[in-house]
Design an enzyme around this catalytic site. Structure first.
Site, PDB file in Angstrom:
ATOM      1  N   ASN A  18      26.724  41.161 -31.807  1.00  0.00           N
ATOM      2  CA  ASN A  18      26.993  42.571 -31.486  1.00  0.00           C
ATOM      3  C   ASN A  18      28.481  42.885 -31.406  1.00  0.00           C
ATOM      4  OD1 ASN A  18      26.253  40.827 -29.144  1.00  0.00           O
ATOM      5  ND2 ASN A  18      27.159  42.498 -27.987  1.00  0.00           N
ATOM      6  N   THR A  62       1.846  51.414 -18.061  1.00  0.00           N
ATOM      7  CA  THR A  62       1.480  52.471 -19.004  1.00  0.00           C
ATOM      8  C   THR A  62       2.531  52.575 -20.101  1.00  0.00           C
ATOM      9  OG1 THR A  62       0.320  53.647 -17.272  1.00  0.00           O
ATOM     10  CG2 THR A  62       0.974  54.935 -19.206  1.00  0.00           C
ATOM     11  N   THR A  73      16.978  43.588 -23.782  1.00  0.00           N
ATOM     12  CA  THR A  73      17.310  42.827 -22.571  1.00  0.00           C
ATOM     13  C   THR A  73      16.035  42.260 -21.960  1.00  0.00           C
ATOM     14  OG1 THR A  73      19.237  44.210 -22.123  1.00  0.00           O
ATOM     15  CG2 THR A  73      18.329  43.009 -20.256  1.00  0.00           C
ATOM     16  N   CYS A  99      37.866  46.153 -17.868  1.00  0.00           N
ATOM     17  CA  CYS A  99      38.573  46.077 -16.614  1.00  0.00           C
ATOM     18  C   CYS A  99      37.545  46.287 -15.504  1.00  0.00           C
ATOM     19  CB  CYS A  99      39.632  47.160 -16.565  1.00  0.00           C
ATOM     20  SG  CYS A  99      40.764  46.923 -15.216  1.00  0.00           S
ATOM     21  N   GLY A 150      15.190  49.925 -29.697  1.00  0.00           N
ATOM     22  CA  GLY A 150      15.118  51.205 -30.398  1.00  0.00           C
ATOM     23  C   GLY A 150      16.448  51.918 -30.560  1.00  0.00           C
ATOM     24  N   HIS A 151      17.306  51.823 -29.522  1.00  0.00           N
ATOM     25  CA  HIS A 151      18.483  52.697 -29.534  1.00  0.00           C
ATOM     26  C   HIS A 151      19.611  52.209 -30.432  1.00  0.00           C
ATOM     27  CE1 HIS A 151      21.318  50.594 -26.659  1.00  0.00           C
ATOM     28  NE2 HIS A 151      20.206  49.931 -26.430  1.00  0.00           N
TER      29      HIS A 151
HETATM   30  N1  PLP Z   1      21.159  42.094 -27.616  1.00  0.00           N
HETATM   31  C1  PLP Z   1      22.117  42.570 -28.405  1.00  0.00           C
HETATM   32  C2  PLP Z   1      22.647  41.732 -29.515  1.00  0.00           C
HETATM   33  C3  PLP Z   1      22.624  43.850 -28.193  1.00  0.00           C
HETATM   34  O1  PLP Z   1      23.596  44.316 -28.983  1.00  0.00           O
HETATM   35  C4  PLP Z   1      22.095  44.628 -27.143  1.00  0.00           C
HETATM   36  C5  PLP Z   1      22.645  45.985 -26.906  1.00  0.00           C
HETATM   37  O2  PLP Z   1      23.290  46.263 -25.951  1.00  0.00           O
HETATM   38  C6  PLP Z   1      21.086  44.084 -26.335  1.00  0.00           C
HETATM   39  C7  PLP Z   1      20.643  42.818 -26.619  1.00  0.00           C
HETATM   40  C8  PLP Z   1      20.469  44.843 -25.211  1.00  0.00           C
HETATM   41  O3  PLP Z   1      19.548  45.758 -25.681  1.00  0.00           O
HETATM   42  P1  PLP Z   1      18.891  46.836 -24.724  1.00  0.00           P
HETATM   43  O4  PLP Z   1      19.945  47.838 -24.452  1.00  0.00           O
HETATM   44  O5  PLP Z   1      17.763  47.384 -25.508  1.00  0.00           O
HETATM   45  O6  PLP Z   1      18.402  46.143 -23.512  1.00  0.00           O
END
Ligand code: PLP
Length: 382
Positions: free
Chosen positions: A154, A243, A71, A328, A203-204
């Protein structure tokens, strides 16, 4: 329960967690502390992680800046470029091209850019969710400065033709940014060979921790220049102050290494599990439809539209961790802009489920998930 929401987030791989742990404890130093071994240990760990991440995407280590996630990286590209261009010439018009199926972090940032007098085109996509490279070419204006397209969607898993778009961007000397959050670690890539200028990821989604990600910024031919989004102590070559989150960066680095090691075998394994799931669901639920491209898609993603709205199923699906195509919010149904973008109507979007597979998904889980879904559909429909 059966977790089939790996596109939302992934658990941290236990090996990754083990590598991170010492950096909360004995190696707690600040990598900016150049005068003692606590600082050096942290700095070495960050450098190692930068190399691991660079290797996964085919970049050089110095082309990566760690961020809090995708993001932030997506926002940074858009506002960092606007800021740079406006510093150079406040009166020059700026035009950007993106699509109507981007992640909200790109879409909303582009909408905010419009309020700063940036002209933005949100290109439509085909029924599979892909941008047409020729439409991109036609949308270019003399003052186009950025193109930004999601690599792997996504919600529906569709892969965009990024390599063709990169050629068009290069021919026209326009920066190409891609949100590769759902592509990294799932499909092979080499940003240098493809000629991508900027790339965000997180990363997640790759079995690393939450709250860490990176922006790839090409260092030459052309050297890509954007202003910082965050100013301060000058970390990350002055581009992203604050940091460094050392344990998270170590985790991202090791997560990248594991993904690289198993990229092809894991992609093949997930693809065959996803095909099995789709095969089972097609037999079990007449009228079910798959969204996104049949083959040009991430191996782990299955988006389906059912013959019934998902809100009526949710009580049956409690044991299944999946995502729906609508949310919703305060009593009103908001339908996913991605599903609308590929032509689904509101009823269809409200009947859509995203099943996303990952590292710990087993064949047994897939068979059970198919059963749970079959049993959740009212018999009069089937
Ligand atoms: N872009 C895509 C295609 C995603 O699937 C996601 C995940 O929610 C994001 C951006 C946002 O990533 P983050 O949670 O690291 O801000």
């Amino acid at each position: 329960g059966i977790y089939l929401d790996y596109n939302a987030t992934t658990p941290v791989d236990p090996e990754v967690y083990a590598r991170m742990e010492p950096y909360f404890k004995e190696y707690f130093g600040n990598p900016a502390s150049a005068g003692h071994h606590w600082g050096w240990a942290a700095d070495n760990a960050v450098q190692k992680a930068r190399g691991q991440v660079a290797s996964l995407i085919g970049a050089k280590a110095n082309e990566l800046i760690f961020t809090s996630g995708a993001t932030e990286a997506n926002n940074w590209v858009i506002f960092g470029l606007i800021s740079k261009l406006r510093n150079e010439n406040p009166y020059e018009p700026i035009h950007m091209i993106t699509s109507c199926v981007e992640h909200s972090s790109t879409m909303k940032a582009m909408e905010a850019a419009q309020k700063l007098n940036v002209e933005v085109d949100f290109l439509p996509v085909n029924l599979y969710g892909q941008v047409d490279p020729e439409a991109v070419r036609k949308a270019i204006k003399p003052h186009t400065k950025l193109m930004s397209f999601i690599w792997v969607n996504n919600e529906i898993g569709t892969i965009n033709p990024i390599s063709e778009i990169a050629k068009i961007a290069k021919e026209n000397q326009i920066y190409l940014h891609t949100d590769a959050t759902q592509a990294v670690g799932k499909i092979p890539m080499n940003v240098t060979e493809l000629g991508i200028d900027l790339m965000s990821f997180s990363g997640h989604k790759i079995y690393g921790p939450k709250g860490v990600g990176a922006l790839f910024i090409r260092s030459k031919d052309p050297k890509v220049q954007i202003n910082p989004l965050i100013y301060g102590g000058g970390q990350e070559r002055g581009l992203r102050s604050g940091t460094l989150n050392v344990p998270a960066i170590v985790g991202l680095g090791f997560a990248a290494e594991i993904c690289q090691r198993h990229l092809y075998t894991e992609a093949a394994r997930l693809l065959s599990l996803r095909q099995l799931l789709w095969q089972k669901l097609q037999v079990a639920i007449p009228g079910i439809r798959m969204n996104g491209h049949p083959t040009e898609r991430s191996p782990n993603n299955l988006s389906v539209t059912l013959p019934v709205k998902t809100d009526s199923l949710l009580s049956h699906l409690q044991k299944l961790g999946v995502s729906t195509g609508s949310a919703c919010s305060s009593g009103a149904m908001t339908v996913s802009h991605v599903l609308r973008g590929i032509g689904l109507n509101s009823d269809q979007a409200q009947s859509t489920l995203r099943l996303s597979l990952g590292r710990w998904t087993t064949e047994n889980e897939i068979l059970r998930a198919a059963d749970i879904l079959q049993n959740a559909i009212p018999k009069k429909i089937v």
